[in-house]
Design an enzyme around this catalytic site. Structure first.
Site, PDB file in Angstrom:
ATOM      1  N   GLY A  90     -12.049  19.817 -11.053  1.00  0.00           N
ATOM      2  CA  GLY A  90     -11.423  21.007 -10.500  1.00  0.00           C
ATOM      3  C   GLY A  90     -10.264  20.640  -9.597  1.00  0.00           C
ATOM      4  O   GLY A  90      -9.965  19.468  -9.366  1.00  0.00           O
ATOM      5  N   GLY A 113      -8.418  27.899 -18.533  1.00  0.00           N
ATOM      6  CA  GLY A 113      -9.029  26.685 -18.014  1.00  0.00           C
ATOM      7  C   GLY A 113     -10.284  26.323 -18.788  1.00  0.00           C
ATOM      8  O   GLY A 113     -11.125  27.187 -19.060  1.00  0.00           O
ATOM      9  N   ASP A 123     -12.869  24.826 -17.861  1.00  0.00           N
ATOM     10  CA  ASP A 123     -14.096  25.080 -17.119  1.00  0.00           C
ATOM     11  C   ASP A 123     -14.583  26.513 -17.282  1.00  0.00           C
ATOM     12  O   ASP A 123     -15.784  26.777 -17.407  1.00  0.00           O
ATOM     13  CB  ASP A 123     -13.904  24.751 -15.632  1.00  0.00           C
ATOM     14  CG  ASP A 123     -12.731  25.494 -15.003  1.00  0.00           C
ATOM     15  OD1 ASP A 123     -11.828  25.953 -15.737  1.00  0.00           O
ATOM     16  OD2 ASP A 123     -12.706  25.597 -13.757  1.00  0.00           O
TER      17      ASP A 123
END
Length: 261
Positions: free
Chosen positions: A11, A108, A110
């Site tokens: 991150g 993203g 994630d």
């Protein structure tokens, strides 16, 4: 016997590293900052030693990252120090969830992995709203087997930093809050803490309500991220907390690849 996995979620603020073994998943966190492949490798080896895990027991490493510059460094670190295959999302580990983002490449990794993990963990739900209380707070929607999109806004720590850095008399305060504390703050620290906690909770509840209107089917709300357990206390709509959805998703994706799926 090989079979342990290393799961890495890169991150903007922290690198979450998890070691997935038969006994469960152990999660650690490192700061995301300017690093070398050697320092990353040293950190990995140090954490593995803490878990009494030798490199011969590691079958693979899975990575999802929102910091592209870190990807080659991680690849080099794992190759040099451990020697197992390294799989990146989505190039090596495609996520089996329809991505309805207008520009799929902008999403993203994630967020997509967490959304798919939520779908895998709650397959009986018609729709899901995933609230990620991390560095950035996201509110993402899944309907059927499709990621529809979501919303992004600054996280709790960013809000606190904005107050303390731009107002000379406001101190940095903890987010810890007793259950019996009055909603109305009677000192500056409580005013700040409650302003952020109840403010973010109210915003999250409003976003969930709007998402439910648009989804137009029964949906469940899952909270993830570093502040998920804390915020679930203030968000009545949250039905389940899974603090590391993206790491769980990486583990599931790795398992699928190793099974040839």
């Amino acid at each position: 016997m090989p079979g342990n996995r290393i799961l890495i979620d890169v991150g903007n603020t922290a690198i979450k590293i998890a070691f997935a073994a038969a006994s469960g998943i152990q999660v650690f966190s490192l700061e995301t900052r300017c690093r070398s492949a050697a320092s990353l490798g040293a950190d990995l080896m140090r954490l593995m030693e803490q878990q009494s895990m030798d490199k011969e027991s590691v079958s693979s490493c899975a990575v999802c990252s929102v910091v592209p510059d870190m990807d080659p460094l991680l690849g080099q670190a794992v190759a040099h120090c451990i020697g197992c295959p390294v799989y990146f999302v989505p190039s090596d580990l495609p996520v089996p969830l329809e991505n309805r983002y207008k520009n799929a490449a902008q999403l993203g990794a994630d967020r997509l992995v967490a959304a798919w993990a939520a779908r895998e963990l709650y397959p009986e739900k018609d729709a899901l709203v995933i609230l990620d209380f991390g560095t950035v707070v996201s509110c993402d929607c899944v309907k059927g087997n499709a990621f529809l999109g979501g919303l992004l806004f600054p996280g709790l720590q960013a809000a606190m930093s904005a107050m303390t850095q731009n107002a000379a008399k406001l101190p940095a305060v903890s987010f810890e809050c007793a259950d019996d504390e009055s909603f109305i703050g009677r000192d500056t620290a409580t005013c700040m803490r409650h302003g952020i906690l109840y403010g973010f909770a109210g915003m999250a509840e409003a976003l969930v309500a709007r998402a439910r209107q648009e989804l137009a089917v029964p949906c469940s709300v899952i909270a993830t991220g570093g502040f998920a357990r804390l915020m679930a206390r203030y968000c009545p709509s949250v039905e389940a907390v899974c603090t590391d959805l993206s790491l769980r998703g990486l583990d599931l994706l790795c398992s699928r690849k190793e099974q040839g799926l």
